[in-house]
Write an enzyme that holds these catalytic residues in place. Structure first.
Site, mmCIF file in Angstrom:
data_model
loop_
_atom_site.group_PDB
_atom_site.id
_atom_site.type_symbol
_atom_site.label_atom_id
_atom_site.label_comp_id
_atom_site.label_asym_id
_atom_site.label_seq_id
_atom_site.Cartn_x
_atom_site.Cartn_y
_atom_site.Cartn_z
ATOM 1 N N TYR A 1 0.799 -1.225 0.000
ATOM 2 C CA TYR A 1 0.000 0.000 0.000
ATOM 3 C C TYR A 1 0.835 1.280 0.000
ATOM 4 O O TYR A 1 0.300 2.369 0.221
ATOM 5 C CB TYR A 1 -0.982 -0.019 1.186
ATOM 6 N N MET A 2 2.141 1.144 -0.241
ATOM 7 C CA MET A 2 3.009 2.303 -0.435
ATOM 8 C C MET A 2 3.716 2.119 -1.770
ATOM 9 O O MET A 2 4.932 1.890 -1.836
ATOM 10 C CB MET A 2 4.011 2.415 0.710
ATOM 11 N N LEU B 1 -10.404 0.164 -5.099
ATOM 12 C CA LEU B 1 -9.687 1.438 -5.088
ATOM 13 C C LEU B 1 -9.394 1.848 -3.655
ATOM 14 O O LEU B 1 -10.308 2.021 -2.841
ATOM 15 C CB LEU B 1 -10.515 2.512 -5.799
ATOM 16 N N ASP B 2 -8.118 2.040 -3.355
ATOM 17 C CA ASP B 2 -7.673 2.329 -1.998
ATOM 18 C C ASP B 2 -7.826 3.817 -1.671
ATOM 19 O O ASP B 2 -7.584 4.682 -2.517
ATOM 20 C CB ASP B 2 -6.202 1.915 -1.855
ATOM 21 N N ARG C 1 -11.001 8.637 -0.275
ATOM 22 C CA ARG C 1 -11.252 9.921 0.377
ATOM 23 C C ARG C 1 -10.222 10.965 -0.025
ATOM 24 O O ARG C 1 -10.419 12.162 0.183
ATOM 25 C CB ARG C 1 -11.216 9.766 1.898
ATOM 26 N N GLU D 1 -12.770 2.362 -1.343
ATOM 27 C CA GLU D 1 -12.684 2.355 0.115
ATOM 28 C C GLU D 1 -12.851 3.793 0.628
ATOM 29 O O GLU D 1 -11.909 4.575 0.644
ATOM 30 C CB GLU D 1 -11.326 1.799 0.567
ATOM 31 N N SER E 1 -15.243 7.919 10.213
ATOM 32 C CA SER E 1 -15.892 7.549 11.472
ATOM 33 C C SER E 1 -17.396 7.755 11.408
ATOM 34 O O SER E 1 -17.895 8.706 10.794
ATOM 35 C CB SER E 1 -15.307 8.375 12.612
ATOM 36 N N TRP F 1 -28.763 2.856 -1.569
ATOM 37 C CA TRP F 1 -28.295 2.582 -2.931
ATOM 38 C C TRP F 1 -27.702 1.177 -2.941
ATOM 39 O O TRP F 1 -26.485 0.992 -3.025
ATOM 40 C CB TRP F 1 -27.244 3.613 -3.350
ATOM 41 N N HIS G 1 -8.546 -6.609 5.855
ATOM 42 C CA HIS G 1 -7.158 -6.639 6.313
ATOM 43 C C HIS G 1 -6.822 -5.492 7.253
ATOM 44 O O HIS G 1 -5.867 -5.584 8.030
ATOM 45 C CB HIS G 1 -6.212 -6.605 5.109
ATOM 46 N N ASP G 2 -7.577 -4.386 7.185
ATOM 47 C CA ASP G 2 -7.341 -3.243 8.072
ATOM 48 C C ASP G 2 -8.083 -3.398 9.396
ATOM 49 O O ASP G 2 -7.517 -3.202 10.466
ATOM 50 C CB ASP G 2 -7.786 -1.941 7.395
#
Length: 901
Positions: free
Chosen positions: A593-594, A713-714, A717, A739, A743, A810, A821-822
């Site tokens: 993820y990097m 898609l990571d 936001r 994704e 909160s 929707w 995984h998170d």
């Protein structure tokens, strides 16, 4: 003459120093004397006008369209009405003068107009438009560690200068702990109002120490005899759901006597606060020893007198306002008199008129209101005048006969533009226009009523959708037959109709899901079988069941692709139709993820050839494959002249123009970010044409070279959903999901029942993509946490009886899940309540939306057989993403039994 400093002495604070010292004049349009000719007048309008005004024999005029409107729109004319005579003359250098006879009375023209419009029976249009603006406020977070009066017990104080419902989410690390896991602090450390979160953290509300204090803060006592090595925390704003960290990481306050260079905590023989990497404002004091030279003082002999650190913070606050427009016909001139008022201060109306339904802007002939200027010969700009009560401003517009509508947008003094739901405000100016609008609304109401009637008769999905399409076609045909409207080309009309049909089909599925059906009898399994939904790009066929094909530790074997290939046939036999694979690119972090060089597909999971072999095997078994695309950020390979890592290598060798400008850590030369920044790596500026071109090329290459069928898609936001639409249009995925994780709404640790604001943010992102991608239903996961952990099953329906997550609004774009995984695996950022996982799967696998099952729950737990049974049930009864939810009323005692079953 009304001299300043005498009659107006109570309003001196509003007087500009630029006004003449010997007196001032009130400009005519803002003349106020509600009681007598010498009543007090408002000083604020004096700052706007510089002309001489003479009033002779002025008295209140009954007809506003022949008085106030004319006076405001034509100051140079002479009017006669009874004994009323008004003459306005400009003099550039004379002081302001007001003359009025003592026997006459007058009132505010704006007030009179408002009252007249309110009481008038010939107003043919009146409407209030809601206006929402976002205001950015700035403040700071501070962290302080000190002792009371320089001695005694130590305290950690965390505060914030912005108002809000602030929560400190915190925990501790103990000496000899391995890793960065949090633990709950001992009970004596917890301030009042603290609420435990699972078994690893505490949430404590911030409060004002006193009514006049500008800060919200919380104070934590530190026990010098404890084995606590550090205090970790983040700050949460429950009003917006935002989390605030330190440069993308948790705040950390070390409390040990020595810290090795690699960050490893060593020893705790005595209590000493030592600064970690997050604090720079440290007051150090060496132990006094007259026998030692200053250079001999070692770090372990230094004591900290205190720590203080500040971090800037910004918050966006939504402010609700309104604009009210009233229109009436002047009986004497047949002109339209439009009165516009708003509670917004200092507003410029950018306006024009149109002559038909095409709504093409043009400027009307004069007279125009005061403070009006022409903008590029295409529109007018009018500064609205302050209302007498100081609550907003208003304006009066006289418009000629024969116009179809009045168009406008609002401009605030900070160059913010306000529109009506993204479009220009539109006010019809003729009865025919209003009737046409009303007839169209009635046409849609009739269509909705017919659809609702069909729904009650239990018709098929296709019949309902066809009915809507038929109604829309009829409406479009009726509009097209209007001779006054310009006819579009046949190809354009067909294109519009095809788009309407697509939207109508989707709109109906939402409409159907918004109507809960309550039945006393048991729903038979046969009744769940429905016609399959239509396949659409990005959302699949509707029957997809996703398996996340990895966890946080999968990279450690170095051959994950081959291990997963060995399980491919078993995955297919269970009934999974889609497998989500981990990020394939070279990455600074082993999990992927990097990302670094996007075209280098040799990762810790395996090489490019093993990846292609795995994808080929899954395709042989009829399984679609999702690639995990990290588009928000990318790790650089080179440093710039300042030593900042923002120069990229490999095939996509971007420079710092590809990095957003408002990330303070990476000195980007791009534009400002269109989303939230991820502070651990350079955030990519998707507004750059070359960036989007390269990303689209890379994603197309992955589709062709590897054979990916779609995307996960990571961290979406971080950038605008409109860019996602561009990427989806370029790659035409079978299925795509983003994704969007933030909160939910809590009140002092207790989850709110109403989560509409949270799921609306996810819906807004999906809308920004034009529905080309779905999103993980984080709302449903959060609600399931609260409902199952405390047996609060009433949370499983919103206030309208619908499912409370994205799946209730929707469903075809909602990807439901229990863990990933998170949230789970070895990270455990938001772990599902222990022992309740199968109840969660019982919910998502029997509900609409597209369910996603976590790898560990199939292959690393005892849930395999139960999950297999639910998968078989879903496939056997052909449940899909748009299936209808039927809610049955059951005795309260039977609900837990039902869910366990």
């Amino acid at each position: 003459i009304v001299p300043l400093g005498t009659h107006l002495h109570t309003q001196k604070k509003n007087i500009s120093p630029l006004l003449p010292p010997n007196g001032s004049l009130l400009p005519f349009p803002s003349f106020r004397s509600p009681h007598t000719a010498m009543s007090s007048v408002a000083v604020e309008p004096l700052l706007r006008y510089h002309r001489r005004t003479e009033v002779s024999g002025l008295r209140k005029v009954a007809n506003p369209c022949c008085s106030s409107s004319s006076l405001n729109c034509s100051r140079q004319k002479l009017f006669h009405r009874g004994k009323c005579k008004l003459r306005v003359r400009r003099r550039s250098t004379a002081p302001f003068v007001i003359r009025a006879s003592s026997s006459s009375s007058s009132s505010s023209s704006s007030t009179a107009l408002a009252e007249t419009f309110e009481s008038s029976g010939d107003v043919f249009f009146r409407h209030s438009f809601p206006v929402t603006q976002t205001e950015k406020v700035e403040g700071k977070i501070f962290v302080r560690v000190d002792q009371e009066n320089g001695k005694g017990n130590w305290h950690l104080t965390v505060g914030c200068s912005l108002p809000g419902k602030w929560i400190l989410h915190w925990g501790v690390s103990y000496v000899n702990d391995i890793g960065s896991e949090w633990d709950q602090p001992p009970k004596h450390m917890r301030p009042s109002g603290s609420v435990p979160v699972k078994n690893y953290a505490i949430e404590t509300p911030l409060k004002k120490p006193s009514g006049d204090d500008p800060f919200y803060e919380v104070k934590i006592d530190i026990d010098p005899k404890s084995a606590i090595a550090a205090i970790n925390f983040v700050l949460k704003d429950e009003e917006t759901g935002a989390w605030y960290q330190h440069k993308g990481r948790d705040f950390k306050v070390p409390l040990v006597d020595y810290l090795l260079e690699d960050g490893t905590v060593f020893g705790s023989n005595s209590f000493v606060i030592w600064p970690g990497p997050f604090f720079s404002n440290i007051l150090l004091k060496p132990e006094t020893d007259s026998t030692r030279e200053p250079d001999d003082v070692k770090r372990e002999d230094q004591k900290v007198e205190g720590i203080y650190e500040e971090q800037p913070i910004t918050k966006h606050i939504a402010i609700e306002n309104s604009v009210t427009v009233s229109v009436r016909k002047c009986p004497e001139t047949s002109k339209n008199i439009l009165y516009l008022e708003t509670d917004l201060p200092e507003v410029v109306v950018h306006w024009g008129v149109c002559r038909d339904d095409a709504k093409n802007w043009e400027t009307p002939p004069g007279p125009h209101p005061p403070e009006t200027v022409i903008f590029k010969e295409k529109a007018l700009r009018t500064l609205l005048q302050p209302k007498e009560d100081g609550r907003g401003c208003s304006g009066l517009f006289t418009l000629e006969e024969g116009l179809a509508g009045f168009l406008f947008v609002l401009k605030l003094n900070d160059n913010t533009w306000l529109k009506c739901k993204g479009n220009d405000f539109y006010v019809p100016l003729s009865n025919s226009s209003i009737l046409h609008s009303e007839s169209g609304q009635e046409h849609f109401k009739d269509a909705a009523a017919s659809v609702k009637a069909l729904d009650q008769n239990q018709g098929s999905d296709t019949a309902f959708t066809n009915e809507i399409i038929k109604e829309i076609r009829n409406l479009v045909s009726g509009i097209s037959s209007d001779n006054s409207r310009k006819v579009k080309t046949k190809e354009a009309q067909e294109s519009i109709l095809q788009e309407i049909e697509k939207l109508a089909a989707e709109a109906y599925s939402i409409f159907r899901s918004s109507i809960p059906t309550f039945k006393e009898e048991v729903v038979l399994e046969e009744e769940l079988e429905q016609a399959p939904p239509k396949k659409s790009s990005g959302t699949g066929s509707g029957y997809e069941i996703v398996l996340q094909g990895f966890n946080w530790e999968s990279h450690k074997s170095g051959r994950w692709y081959m291990e997963l290939k060995e399980k491919a046939e078993d995955i297919a036999s269970l009934g999974f139709t889609v497998v989500w694979l981990p990020p394939p690119t070279e990455s600074v972090s082993p999990e992927g993820y990097m990302p670094k060089d996007l075209y280098n597909l040799n990762s810790r999971y395996g090489n490019i050839y093993e990846l292609k072999e795995l994808v080929g095997k899954l395709h042989e078994l009829g399984i679609k494959v999702l690639g995990d695309a990290v588009l928000n950020h990318r790790c650089a390979q080179y440093q710039n002249q300042n030593g900042i890592w923002n120069i990229f290598g490999g095939r996509l060798n971007w420079d710092d123009r590809a990095v957003v400008a408002d990330d303070p850590h990476f000195q980007g030369r791009g534009n400002k970010s269109s989303g939230d920044n991820f502070h651990a790596a350079p955030n990519i500026d998707h507004s750059q044409d070359f960036v989007r071109k390269d990303i689209k090329g890379w994603m197309r290459w992955l589709r062709e070279e590897i054979g990916y069928d779609g995307w996960r898609l990571d961290f979406v936001r971080g950038f605008w959903g409109g860019y996602v639409k561009d990427y989806m249009d370029a790659t035409s995925p079978y299925f795509a999901v983003g994704e969007y994780w933030d909160s939910l709404s809590y009140t002092y640790g207790e989850m709110d029942h109403n989560q509409d604001a949270h799921r609306q943010r996810i819906i807004d992102w999906i809308n920004a993509t034009s529905g080309s991608a779905g999103a993980f239903d984080v709302t449903t996961k959060g609600v399931l946490h609260a409902a199952l952990e405390r047996c609060e099953y009433w949370r499983l329906a919103d206030e309208k009886g619908k499912p409370p997550g994205v799946v209730g609004w929707w469903p075809s774009r909602a990807v439901t899940f229990v863990e990933n995984h998170d949230t789970g695996s070895t990270q455990g950022h938001w772990r599902f309540p222990g022992g309740k996982e199968m109840q969660g799967y019982a919910y998502i696998l029997t509900h609409p939306g597209t369910p996603a099952v976590f790898f560990d729950h199939v292959y690393s737990s005892n849930y395999r057989s139960e999950i297999a049974a639910l998968l078989a049930f879903r496939n056997r009864h052909k449940l899909h993403c748009r299936s209808i939810v039927s809610t049955s009323k059951l005795p309260a005692f039977s609900i837990p039994t039902l869910l366990k079953t």
